[in-house]
Design a protein around this motif. Structure first.
Motif, short mmCIF file in Angstrom:
data_model
loop_
_atom_site.label_atom_id
_atom_site.label_comp_id
_atom_site.label_asym_id
_atom_site.label_seq_id
_atom_site.Cartn_x
_atom_site.Cartn_y
_atom_site.Cartn_z
N ARG A 151 0.84 -1.20 0.00
CA ARG A 151 0.00 0.00 0.00
C ARG A 151 0.87 1.26 0.00
NH1 ARG A 151 -2.97 -3.04 3.81
NH2 ARG A 151 -2.35 -1.68 5.53
N THR A 211 0.80 3.93 -3.18
CA THR A 211 0.39 5.34 -3.05
C THR A 211 1.55 6.29 -3.32
OG1 THR A 211 0.71 5.28 -0.65
CG2 THR A 211 -1.51 4.84 -1.48
N ASP A 243 -11.26 -2.40 2.80
CA ASP A 243 -10.58 -1.28 3.46
C ASP A 243 -9.20 -1.03 2.86
OD1 ASP A 243 -12.75 -0.83 5.11
OD2 ASP A 243 -11.87 -1.83 6.85
N ALA A 283 -8.12 2.37 0.98
CA ALA A 283 -7.01 3.15 1.52
C ALA A 283 -6.06 3.65 0.43
CB ALA A 283 -6.23 2.31 2.54
#
Length: 179
Positions: free
Chosen positions: A91, A95, A146, A150
């Motif tokens: 993650r 990002t 989730d 995110a």
């Protein structure tokens, strides 16, 4: 402005690989499927890795492959495995280096797509090897929602759209942000 990667995330069967190839072609970018990178580095298929070494070993290989893809200076379209975003490091990398597009679909639609593809038939999905696929996909969708939320910069529902229509939607939504 430096161009960013476009990363497609979502459940198995959401269309990440199919849409990714078409989107890369449309944008004049290279397409990379993280599962393919894992298979090349391991010298074995994803199902073989799951069977022989287990999911944790696969996830470790996936983490390295995703980081390698994201480290490329060439802006690419990257398709991740369905569970890749469950990993906090993945993650973070996603990002930091990409505009992330979450391709969403109903578990029933996912199961139908997987059952109707040659990929689903010739390379069985390890997490669907036992039990009812729809029930498993429902459970995984809840567990992963989730994590997808995110990282997602853009969310595109794929249920009632062809791959070509999804490409158009994604290209329209991310066009100005990746140029």
């Amino acid at each position: 402005m430096t161009q960013r990667h476009i990363m497609l995330v979502g459940m198995m069967g959401a269309g990440k690989s199919t849409v990714g190839v078409l989107l890369a072609e449309r944008l004049g970018r290279t397409f990379v499927d993280v599962d393919d990178l894992v298979e090349v580095s391991a010298g074995r298929s994803v199902p073989e890795i799951f069977t022989t070494d287990g999911e944790d070993a696969f996830r470790s290989l996936e983490r390295v492959a995703l980081a390698d893809a994201c480290a490329s200076p060439e802006p690419m379209v990257i398709a991740t495995g369905g569970g890749a975003m469950s990993d906090p490091e993945n993650r973070r990398v996603a990002t930091a280096s990409a505009l992330v597009v979450w391709l969403q679909a109903d578990p029933g639609a996912l199961a139908a797509r997987i059952a109707g593809t040659s990929v689903g038939a010739s390379a069985p999905r390890p997490l669907l090897a036992t039990g009812d696929p729809v029930t498993t996909l429902e459970r995984l969708s809840v567990l992963r929602a989730d994590a997808y939320a995110a990282v997602a910069d853009v969310v595109v529902a794929t249920d009632d759209h062809s791959a070509e229509q999804v490409v158009e939607l994604v290209a329209d939504l991310v066009g100005g942000e990746v140029a």
